[in-house]
Design a protein around this motif. Structure first.
Motif, PDB file in Angstrom:
ATOM      1  N   ALA A 493       0.846  -1.197   0.000  1.00  0.00           N
ATOM      2  CA  ALA A 493       0.000   0.000   0.000  1.00  0.00           C
ATOM      3  C   ALA A 493       0.878   1.243   0.000  1.00  0.00           C
ATOM      4  N   LEU A 494       0.488   2.252  -0.790  1.00  0.00           N
ATOM      5  CA  LEU A 494       1.248   3.497  -0.916  1.00  0.00           C
ATOM      6  C   LEU A 494       0.323   4.677  -0.686  1.00  0.00           C
ATOM      7  N   MET A 495       0.725   5.548   0.223  1.00  0.00           N
ATOM      8  CA  MET A 495       0.004   6.796   0.456  1.00  0.00           C
ATOM      9  C   MET A 495       1.004   7.927   0.373  1.00  0.00           C
ATOM     10  N   VAL A 496       0.562   9.068  -0.120  1.00  0.00           N
ATOM     11  CA  VAL A 496       1.462  10.203  -0.325  1.00  0.00           C
ATOM     12  C   VAL A 496       1.032  11.375   0.541  1.00  0.00           C
ATOM     13  N   ILE A 497       2.025  12.240   0.856  1.00  0.00           N
ATOM     14  CA  ILE A 497       1.782  13.465   1.607  1.00  0.00           C
ATOM     15  C   ILE A 497       1.955  14.631   0.648  1.00  0.00           C
ATOM     16  N   THR A 498       1.011  15.532   0.635  1.00  0.00           N
ATOM     17  CA  THR A 498       1.085  16.661  -0.285  1.00  0.00           C
ATOM     18  C   THR A 498       0.709  17.946   0.434  1.00  0.00           C
ATOM     19  N   ASP A 502      -1.540  21.506  -3.399  1.00  0.00           N
ATOM     20  CA  ASP A 502      -1.048  20.538  -4.376  1.00  0.00           C
ATOM     21  C   ASP A 502      -2.078  19.455  -4.666  1.00  0.00           C
ATOM     22  N   ASN A 503      -3.389  19.780  -4.605  1.00  0.00           N
ATOM     23  CA  ASN A 503      -4.407  18.761  -4.846  1.00  0.00           C
ATOM     24  C   ASN A 503      -4.256  18.112  -6.215  1.00  0.00           C
ATOM     25  N   THR A 504      -3.901  18.918  -7.188  1.00  0.00           N
ATOM     26  CA  THR A 504      -3.764  18.377  -8.541  1.00  0.00           C
ATOM     27  C   THR A 504      -2.654  17.342  -8.599  1.00  0.00           C
ATOM     28  N   LEU A 505      -1.531  17.656  -7.915  1.00  0.00           N
ATOM     29  CA  LEU A 505      -0.429  16.700  -7.868  1.00  0.00           C
ATOM     30  C   LEU A 505      -0.836  15.423  -7.140  1.00  0.00           C
ATOM     31  N   ALA A 506      -1.618  15.581  -6.079  1.00  0.00           N
ATOM     32  CA  ALA A 506      -2.089  14.413  -5.331  1.00  0.00           C
ATOM     33  C   ALA A 506      -3.009  13.544  -6.181  1.00  0.00           C
ATOM     34  N   GLY A 513      -1.276   5.107  -8.966  1.00  0.00           N
ATOM     35  CA  GLY A 513      -1.337   3.877  -8.178  1.00  0.00           C
ATOM     36  C   GLY A 513      -1.287   4.042  -6.684  1.00  0.00           C
ATOM     37  N   ALA A 514      -1.227   5.283  -6.171  1.00  0.00           N
ATOM     38  CA  ALA A 514      -1.273   5.469  -4.728  1.00  0.00           C
ATOM     39  C   ALA A 514      -2.674   5.142  -4.218  1.00  0.00           C
ATOM     40  N   GLN A 515      -2.751   4.608  -2.971  1.00  0.00           N
ATOM     41  CA  GLN A 515      -4.066   4.277  -2.405  1.00  0.00           C
ATOM     42  C   GLN A 515      -4.793   5.531  -1.925  1.00  0.00           C
ATOM     43  N   ASP A 516      -4.053   6.532  -1.499  1.00  0.00           N
ATOM     44  CA  ASP A 516      -4.694   7.734  -0.963  1.00  0.00           C
ATOM     45  C   ASP A 516      -3.630   8.816  -0.816  1.00  0.00           C
ATOM     46  N   TYR A 517      -4.066  10.039  -0.490  1.00  0.00           N
ATOM     47  CA  TYR A 517      -3.104  11.103  -0.184  1.00  0.00           C
ATOM     48  C   TYR A 517      -3.574  11.865   1.047  1.00  0.00           C
ATOM     49  N   LEU A 518      -2.617  12.400   1.770  1.00  0.00           N
ATOM     50  CA  LEU A 518      -2.870  13.179   2.980  1.00  0.00           C
ATOM     51  C   LEU A 518      -2.406  14.602   2.748  1.00  0.00           C
ATOM     52  N   VAL A 519      -3.245  15.548   3.112  1.00  0.00           N
ATOM     53  CA  VAL A 519      -2.906  16.946   2.953  1.00  0.00           C
ATOM     54  C   VAL A 519      -2.230  17.445   4.220  1.00  0.00           C
ATOM     55  N   LYS A 520      -1.111  18.058   4.048  1.00  0.00           N
ATOM     56  CA  LYS A 520      -0.334  18.529   5.200  1.00  0.00           C
ATOM     57  C   LYS A 520      -1.142  19.533   6.008  1.00  0.00           C
ATOM     58  N   GLY A 521      -1.092  19.351   7.318  1.00  0.00           N
ATOM     59  CA  GLY A 521      -1.751  20.285   8.197  1.00  0.00           C
ATOM     60  C   GLY A 521      -3.212  19.980   8.453  1.00  0.00           C
ATOM     61  N   GLU A 522      -3.765  18.908   7.876  1.00  0.00           N
ATOM     62  CA  GLU A 522      -5.185  18.633   8.024  1.00  0.00           C
ATOM     63  C   GLU A 522      -5.482  17.389   8.848  1.00  0.00           C
ATOM     64  N   HIS A 523      -4.458  16.739   9.405  1.00  0.00           N
ATOM     65  CA  HIS A 523      -4.685  15.489  10.123  1.00  0.00           C
ATOM     66  C   HIS A 523      -4.008  15.507  11.485  1.00  0.00           C
ATOM     67  N   ASP A 524      -4.794  15.216  12.514  1.00  0.00           N
ATOM     68  CA  ASP A 524      -4.201  14.942  13.815  1.00  0.00           C
ATOM     69  C   ASP A 524      -3.937  13.443  13.902  1.00  0.00           C
ATOM     70  N   GLY A 525      -3.534  12.964  15.089  1.00  0.00           N
ATOM     71  CA  GLY A 525      -3.182  11.561  15.229  1.00  0.00           C
ATOM     72  C   GLY A 525      -4.295  10.598  14.869  1.00  0.00           C
ATOM     73  N   PRO A 526      -5.501  10.727  15.478  1.00  0.00           N
ATOM     74  CA  PRO A 526      -6.577   9.796  15.166  1.00  0.00           C
ATOM     75  C   PRO A 526      -6.975   9.811  13.690  1.00  0.00           C
ATOM     76  N   ARG A 527      -7.055  10.997  13.108  1.00  0.00           N
ATOM     77  CA  ARG A 527      -7.459  11.074  11.699  1.00  0.00           C
ATOM     78  C   ARG A 527      -6.380  10.491  10.796  1.00  0.00           C
TER      79      ARG A 527
END
Length: 793
Positions: A493-498, A502-506, A513-527
């Motif tokens: 499984a591959l997930m990227v940080i953007t 950079d939504n377009t890049l994500a 082929g990435a499973q998902d992407y995470l936007v910097k600054g939008e996730h705390d530990g549980p999320r």
């Protein structure tokens, strides 16, 4: 130090952002999957090259059109819900639906819709990444189809096994019952009247007794053989050395030595059968005037147990090495070496059923060496049972978890043991992400790669559950990172940080082929933990679907081969058995008839001779039925093609039908047309149809009832009707009447004799004559079978 976990705490700080519109446009244009954007009104504003390939329309054709035109199968309400959610600033992930190409072709797609923000951070439009998942959907559909096919194959395999089991029942009961009667009365004649029977009569009785004994031995061996035509028995830890010594004791064999044999991982009764036949043969085929010397040895070889039985007996010519394992194969006369020729066939069947082989070669002792390979028992030391092995084996729970994990079906949660690779060049961000994840997961290993080169080295030597990669590294851009990780570990499984802009890049990363992407600054530990678990579960689900499809294809192939082999073996078995039974049966029948003709017999003796002859007739009829059954399966039932009067067919068996009803207090009548009723076919086979139908009618009727055989004709068909006033057939059993070995609930409940072959043979013979059989029945009232055959001309 515990990292802050409040909402909005950035995961990565100070990472350079890709803000050059021209660079972003190049990235989007290079994506393998379709990406298009739309404004707030839903009008398409951009359309990349992959979208042109997926939809078959150029950007010139699509820019300016409504995005809703692409989703004809999504309701307006559902589409509006997706748009409203995205326009509120939320990303809609993996929305699966169908798109309609302008050429009218439907394609399955998985959409990710993300908000596009303006200079002030407001939502200015939407960006949609479109993955064409038509092949995946097709694979899933194929998997469902294969599952259904597999279920049908399993049903057919089970039916073939039931057929073979039913044949074993026929052999054990329907053959043995008249055989016991013949043997019993013949022995009574021999024992009670040996002093008064003349030499010829005694000889006849002796031949009947000997023939019946041969048949009983043959039937017993056939039943043993039929066990090993069925599905594989469960595995076991078989102490082969103890089994071999027990076999030697049972055979009361001298001159047999048993070595220290490896433990076999198979059904114990099968191992007993193999050793009993091999050791028994080695002892039996000794040189005249000598005592056999036999050695039983074994060893582990290529992961299987190789058992060898050597003897110093008469040996086997190399030209006959393959022939000895054939069923009923005999290289010597029965007088010199008694036997049925089934023992080695059992050995070979057990070996092949377990995935092994059996063969014979010259022995260093001067006779023969028989070899067979069987499964080795698991969890053994050197192939032999290891004391206390449970103490150092993985616990059942751990094994279960490991097996589930390896198969990709483990239910993931924060307690699952996981291993992550974080590709990130910022030490601060690495520490922050590691801390967040270690707080959320109870058992997690996180390894760090500061650049792509280091990451490739780790991926080459380690397995990870998930890779979390920053798209901006010192030695590679985002596209290179995704492609390199995917190429090095396509199943991980591959997930990227953007970055936030950079939504377009994500979206492009998802397309690659990435499973998902995470936007910097939008996730705390549980999320963050929830997002990683979702991506990991999705990756495993996709992998599992592919693995299941591959396994299902292989399973279908193996099941089809197994079914063909079982059907072939069953048909061959039934045919061979029938032929083999006919030889001693012909002898018994002949001598029984001659015994009936002896004038010196008393009334009691003649009665017993008649019982012997009658049961011999029952056995002859049954073996004929079995031969017909085999012929139907192989297409080898010869049929005369001549003009036959159906009235004469009935008249030919009239006396036999009357004989079947003798003493049962039934009214048997025949109602035949005044003129000829001509059909084309085989008179002998049509007589069998009449006999089977009339015999069934008589068998299932009670005293005081009636049975009528009627022959008529209409404009195009000849009609043979057999009507009885018997017990009738339940409606839910009518459909199965003509399947082989079928026995109705009434027959089973009242223990009415029968093999379940008669109606199957009727239907097959009638079908071979271009006709059909109908049945009407009312429980407690009676049954009518109607045979319809085409008239001549």
């Amino acid at each position: 130090m515990r990292a802050p976990t409040g909402l909005g705490v950035p995961l990565v700080r100070g990472t350079p952002q890709i803000s050059d519109p021209r660079l972003l446009a190049q990235i989007v244009e290079a994506s393998a999957d379709a990406i298009f954007s739309e404004d707030l009104a839903g009008t398409i504003t951009s359309w990349n090259a992959a979208a042109e390939r997926v939809y078959g329309c150029s950007a010139r054709e699509m820019v300016g059109r409504s995005a809703g035109d692409l989703l004809p199968e999504v309701s307006t309400q559902q589409l509006q819900q997706v748009r409203d959610l995205a326009l509120s600033g939320e990303r809609v992930e993996r929305f699966d639906t169908w798109h309609l190409r302008p050429d009218g072709r439907r394609i399955a797609v998985s959409l990710t819709v993300s908000p596009l923000r303006g200079a002030e951070g407001e939502v200015a439009g939407l960006a949609t990444s479109v993955q064409d998942v038509t092949e995946r959907v097709r694979s899933t559909t194929e998997l469902d189809t294969l599952r259904r096919t597999q279920e049908r194959a399993n049903t057919a395999l089970a039916r073939s096994n039931r057929d073979l089991e039913q044949f074993a029942f026929v052999a054990s009961h329907d053959l043995s019952e008249p055989l016991r009667a013949m043997t019993g009365f013949a022995e009574l004649l021999e024992r009670r009247y040996s002093a008064v029977l003349d030499e010829r009569g005694l000889r006849y009785v002796g031949h009947v007794v000997d023939g019946a004994a041969r048949m009983q031995v043959l039937i017993d061996d056939l039943l043993e053989y039929s066990r090993y035509l069925l599905v594989d028995p469960p595995g076991d830890h078989v102490d082969t050395t103890a089994v071999a010594r027990r076999v030697v004791d049972t055979l009361a064999a001298t001159g047999v030595s048993v070595g220290d044999l490896p433990v076999v991982g198979y059904d114990e009764s099968s191992v007993v059968a193999v050793l009993s036949n091999l050791v028994g043969n080695a002892v039996k085929f000794h040189r005249p005037g000598t005592v056999s010397r036999v050695e039983v040895t074994g060893r582990l070889e290529d992961g299987r147990v190789l058992l060898q039985v050597d003897d110093d007996g008469i040996g086997i010519e190399p030209d006959h090495a393959d022939r000895v394992f054939a069923m009923f194969a005999r290289l010597h006369g029965r007088e010199a070496y008694p036997g049925t020729g089934i023992g080695l066939a059992i050995v070979q069947q057990v070996a092949e059923r377990s995935g092994g082989t059996a063969w014979v070669e010259a022995s260093p002792l001067g006779g023969s060496r028989f070899c067979v390979t069987l499964p080795a028992a698991p969890a053994v030391d050197g192939g032999r049972l290891r004391a206390g092995r449970a103490a150092d084996m993985t616990s059942a729970a751990e094994r279960s978890a490991r097996d589930h994990r390896s198969s990709g079906v483990l239910a993931l949660d924060r307690g699952t043991r996981l291993r992550f690779l974080l590709i990130e060049d910022s030490p601060t961000d690495c520490e922050l992400i590691r801390s967040l994840l270690e707080d959320e997961f109870a058992d997690v290993v996180i390894e760090i790669a500061p650049d792509l080169d280091h990451a490739m080295g780790l991926l080459a030597t380690n397995e990870y559950d998930l890779v979390l990669a920053d798209l901006t590294l010192p030695d590679a851009d985002g596209g290179t990172v995704v492609r390199a990780v995917r190429g090095a570990s396509p199943q991980t499984a591959l997930m990227v940080i953007t970055g936030t802009d950079d939504n377009t890049l994500a979206l492009w990363a998802l397309a690659e082929g990435a499973q998902d992407y995470l936007v910097k600054g939008e996730h705390d530990g549980p999320r963050l933990a929830d997002a990683l678990l979702r991506g990991l579960q999705r990756s495993r689900a996709e992998k599992l679907t592919h693995e299941l499809l591959v396994k299902a294809l292989e399973l279908e192939r193996k099941s089809a081969e197994q079914l063909r082999e079982l059907n072939r073996a069953t048909d061959e078995f039934v045919a061979t058995v029938s032929h083999e039974l006919r030889t001693p049966l012909a002898s018994i029948s002949g001598y029984a008839e001659m015994l009936q003709e002896e004038e010196s017999l008393t009334e009691a003796q003649r009665t017993w001779a008649n019982v012997i002859a009658r049961n011999a007739g029952r056995l002859t009829a049954l073996t004929y039925d079995l031969l017909l059954l085999s012929g139907f399966s192989t297409g080898e039932v010869p049929m005369e093609d001549e003009e036959v009067d159906l009235r004469e067919v009935v008249n030919q068996v009239r006396d036999l039908v009357d004989a079947l009803a003798a003493g049962l207090h039934l009214d048997v009548s025949f109602d035949l047309a005044d003129g000829p009723v001509l059909v084309t076919g085989d008179a002998g086979q049509l007589e069998r149809v009449v006999l089977n139908l009339a015999g069934n009618a008589i068998k299932f009727s009670e005293a005081g009832g009636s049975v009528t055989c009627r022959v008529t004709a209409d404009a195009t068909q000849a009609l043979l009707e057999v009507t009885d006033t018997g017990m009738g057939i339940p409606a839910d059993e009518v459909e199965g009447l003509f399947t082989r070995y079928f026995r109705g609930s009434s027959a089973r409940r009242q223990a009415i004799q029968g093999t379940g072959l008669g109606l199957h043979i009727v239907a097959s013979l009638v079908e071979n004559h271009g006709g059909r059989v109908d049945v009407r029945s009312v429980v407690g009232v009676g049954t009518t079978f109607t045979v319809r055959l085409p008239l001549v001309g």
